[in-house]
Design a protein around this motif. Structure first.
Motif, PDB file in Angstrom:
ATOM      1  N   THR A  61      45.526  44.786  30.987  1.00 39.47           N
ATOM      2  CA  THR A  61      45.613  43.853  32.120  1.00 39.47           C
ATOM      3  C   THR A  61      46.219  44.483  33.373  1.00 39.47           C
ATOM      4  OG1 THR A  61      47.764  43.014  31.332  1.00 39.47           O
ATOM      5  CG2 THR A  61      45.779  41.844  30.601  1.00 39.47           C
ATOM      6  N   ALA A  62      46.579  45.764  33.297  1.00 41.50           N
ATOM      7  CA  ALA A  62      47.223  46.418  34.441  1.00 41.50           C
ATOM      8  C   ALA A  62      46.329  46.399  35.679  1.00 41.50           C
ATOM      9  CB  ALA A  62      47.611  47.855  34.076  1.00 41.50           C
ATOM     10  N   LEU A  63      45.045  46.747  35.507  1.00 40.73           N
ATOM     11  CA  LEU A  63      44.136  46.770  36.654  1.00 40.73           C
ATOM     12  C   LEU A  63      43.850  45.373  37.206  1.00 40.73           C
ATOM     13  CD1 LEU A  63      41.604  49.586  35.677  1.00 40.73           C
ATOM     14  CD2 LEU A  63      43.386  49.656  37.423  1.00 40.73           C
ATOM     15  N   PRO A  64      43.554  44.374  36.353  1.00 39.87           N
ATOM     16  CA  PRO A  64      43.341  43.028  36.903  1.00 39.87           C
ATOM     17  C   PRO A  64      44.567  42.475  37.630  1.00 39.87           C
ATOM     18  CG  PRO A  64      42.471  43.151  34.687  1.00 39.87           C
ATOM     19  CD  PRO A  64      43.214  44.430  34.922  1.00 39.87           C
ATOM     20  N   VAL A  65      45.746  42.709  37.064  1.00 34.03           N
ATOM     21  CA  VAL A  65      46.977  42.233  37.716  1.00 34.03           C
ATOM     22  C   VAL A  65      47.176  42.955  39.042  1.00 34.03           C
ATOM     23  CG1 VAL A  65      49.506  42.233  37.551  1.00 34.03           C
ATOM     24  CG2 VAL A  65      48.137  41.457  35.610  1.00 34.03           C
ATOM     25  N   GLY A  66      46.908  44.266  39.054  1.00 32.46           N
ATOM     26  CA  GLY A  66      47.023  45.026  40.297  1.00 32.46           C
ATOM     27  C   GLY A  66      46.044  44.548  41.354  1.00 32.46           C
ATOM     28  N   TYR A  67      44.844  44.210  40.923  1.00 34.41           N
ATOM     29  CA  TYR A  67      43.826  43.695  41.857  1.00 34.41           C
ATOM     30  C   TYR A  67      44.288  42.368  42.465  1.00 34.41           C
ATOM     31  CZ  TYR A  67      39.541  41.590  43.591  1.00 34.41           C
ATOM     32  OH  TYR A  67      38.600  40.970  44.387  1.00 34.41           O
ATOM     33  N   ILE A  68      44.809  41.477  41.615  1.00 34.01           N
ATOM     34  CA  ILE A  68      45.307  40.184  42.102  1.00 34.01           C
ATOM     35  C   ILE A  68      46.448  40.396  43.098  1.00 34.01           C
ATOM     36  CG2 ILE A  68      46.538  38.082  41.414  1.00 34.01           C
ATOM     37  CD1 ILE A  68      44.905  38.211  38.784  1.00 34.01           C
ATOM     38  N   ALA A  69      47.334  41.347  42.803  1.00 36.07           N
ATOM     39  CA  ALA A  69      48.456  41.627  43.705  1.00 36.07           C
ATOM     40  C   ALA A  69      47.964  42.118  45.060  1.00 36.07           C
ATOM     41  CB  ALA A  69      49.392  42.655  43.067  1.00 36.07           C
ATOM     42  N   ASP A  70      46.948  42.985  45.051  1.00 35.45           N
ATOM     43  CA  ASP A  70      46.408  43.513  46.308  1.00 35.45           C
ATOM     44  C   ASP A  70      45.608  42.465  47.079  1.00 35.45           C
ATOM     45  OD1 ASP A  70      47.532  45.987  45.865  1.00 35.45           O
ATOM     46  OD2 ASP A  70      45.734  46.815  44.915  1.00 35.45           O
ATOM     47  N   LYS A  71      44.852  41.643  46.348  1.00 38.16           N
ATOM     48  CA  LYS A  71      43.935  40.696  46.975  1.00 38.16           C
ATOM     49  C   LYS A  71      44.636  39.423  47.441  1.00 38.16           C
ATOM     50  CE  LYS A  71      39.611  39.350  47.849  1.00 38.16           C
ATOM     51  NZ  LYS A  71      38.726  40.065  48.784  1.00 38.16           N
ATOM     52  N   PHE A  72      45.528  38.909  46.619  1.00 39.14           N
ATOM     53  CA  PHE A  72      46.129  37.604  46.896  1.00 39.14           C
ATOM     54  C   PHE A  72      47.633  37.657  47.162  1.00 39.14           C
ATOM     55  CE2 PHE A  72      42.454  36.909  44.087  1.00 39.14           C
ATOM     56  CZ  PHE A  72      41.684  36.117  44.909  1.00 39.14           C
ATOM     57  N   GLY A  73      48.233  38.834  47.010  1.00 39.72           N
ATOM     58  CA  GLY A  73      49.665  38.972  47.256  1.00 39.72           C
ATOM     59  C   GLY A  73      50.443  39.210  45.965  1.00 39.72           C
ATOM     60  N   LYS A  74      51.485  39.984  46.079  1.00 36.79           N
ATOM     61  CA  LYS A  74      52.285  40.321  44.906  1.00 36.79           C
ATOM     62  C   LYS A  74      53.013  39.103  44.338  1.00 36.79           C
ATOM     63  CE  LYS A  74      52.981  45.058  46.561  1.00 36.79           C
ATOM     64  NZ  LYS A  74      52.338  44.891  47.875  1.00 36.79           N
ATOM     65  N   ALA A  75      53.392  38.182  45.203  1.00 38.51           N
ATOM     66  CA  ALA A  75      54.083  36.984  44.723  1.00 38.51           C
ATOM     67  C   ALA A  75      53.185  36.157  43.811  1.00 38.51           C
ATOM     68  CB  ALA A  75      54.561  36.136  45.902  1.00 38.51           C
ATOM     69  N   LYS A  76      51.877  36.094  44.122  1.00 37.06           N
ATOM     70  CA  LYS A  76      50.931  35.374  43.267  1.00 37.06           C
ATOM     71  C   LYS A  76      50.844  36.039  41.896  1.00 37.06           C
ATOM     72  CE  LYS A  76      48.963  32.157  46.010  1.00 37.06           C
ATOM     73  NZ  LYS A  76      49.700  32.380  47.245  1.00 37.06           N
ATOM     74  N   ALA A  77      50.811  37.366  41.895  1.00 37.40           N
ATOM     75  CA  ALA A  77      50.776  38.096  40.626  1.00 37.40           C
ATOM     76  C   ALA A  77      52.051  37.853  39.828  1.00 37.40           C
ATOM     77  CB  ALA A  77      50.579  39.592  40.882  1.00 37.40           C
ATOM     78  N   CYS A  78      53.176  37.791  40.523  1.00 37.83           N
ATOM     79  CA  CYS A  78      54.447  37.502  39.849  1.00 37.83           C
ATOM     80  C   CYS A  78      54.410  36.124  39.193  1.00 37.83           C
ATOM     81  CB  CYS A  78      55.612  37.564  40.838  1.00 37.83           C
ATOM     82  SG  CYS A  78      55.944  39.216  41.493  1.00 37.83           S
TER      83      CYS A  78
END
Length: 206
Positions: A61-78
């Motif tokens: 899940t590292a790449l999907p989580v990283g993509y979400i952080a880049d696309k929607f913001g790190k706070a959303k990934a958190c």
């Protein structure tokens, strides 16, 4: 312009990492392995599968989580990490309480792996974004020292239990109590992951 490094995301990260170190050392190592070993009738292979599930989930899940952080913001990934940890917490607590442990804990460890990946990925990325240039080395020392120092609590708890255990060996009931204590800390962590804020990173000020 002097920017204080002790901002919202920095303080919150240190708290989350500190609680994570405490919780991990309390239940996720020897305690969980011992619980599963007893629960699965001394099956080392089944213990290994459960413990491997977390690391594999983190990797996948590292790449999907990283993509979400880049696309929607790190706070959303958190926040996604917060949801993952909350679900994992509920499944783990239920599995241990009902002694329906193995396959449910196998699934729960996958969720723990996702949450762990968020804490070591987007959380720490936002931490770096929130520290002024020139201060980062020092604050990463603080980060790792926090994790390691509070990580002594779990082994200390194990020593305490062994010292007062009249049978000289852990039982499922004792291990269950330690896991419950870890779940309380993990629940706090899952809530805190919803409070990270991209807008409070320093951006160009860093």
């Amino acid at each position: 312009l002097v920017v204080s490094p002790w901002n919202h995301n920095v303080v919150l990260t240190l708290i989350v990492v500190g609680l994570t170190g405490c919780a991990d050392s309390m239940w996720a190592g020897t305690t969980l392995a011992s619980y599963l070993y007893i629960e699965t009738n001394d099956s080392n292979s089944k213990v290994g599968y459960v413990e491997a599930a977390s690391g594999l989930a983190t990797l996948l899940t590292a790449l999907p989580v990283g993509y979400i952080a880049d696309k929607f913001g790190k706070a959303k990934a958190c926040a996604i990490g917060g949801v993952s940890l909350a679900v994992a917490n509920g499944v783990t607590t239920w599995a241990v309480a009902t002694e329906k442990s193995y396959y449910y804990l196998l699934a729960a460890m996958c969720m723990w792996g996702v949450g762990s990946g968020v804490v070591s990925g987007p959380v720490q990325a936002l931490y770096a974004d929130s520290i002024p240039v020139g201060e980062r080395s020092k604050f990463y020392v603080y980060l790792f020292a926090t994790y390691l120092l509070v990580g002594t609590i779990g082994p200390a708890l194990s020593i305490f239990i062994f010292e007062f255990d009249k049978y000289g060996d852990w039982t499922l009931a004792e291990l269950r109590l330690v896991i419950y204590a870890g779940m309380v800390l993990e629940l706090i962590i899952s809530v805190l992951l919803f409070f990270f804020d991209d807008s409070k990173a320093l951006g160009k000020e860093a």
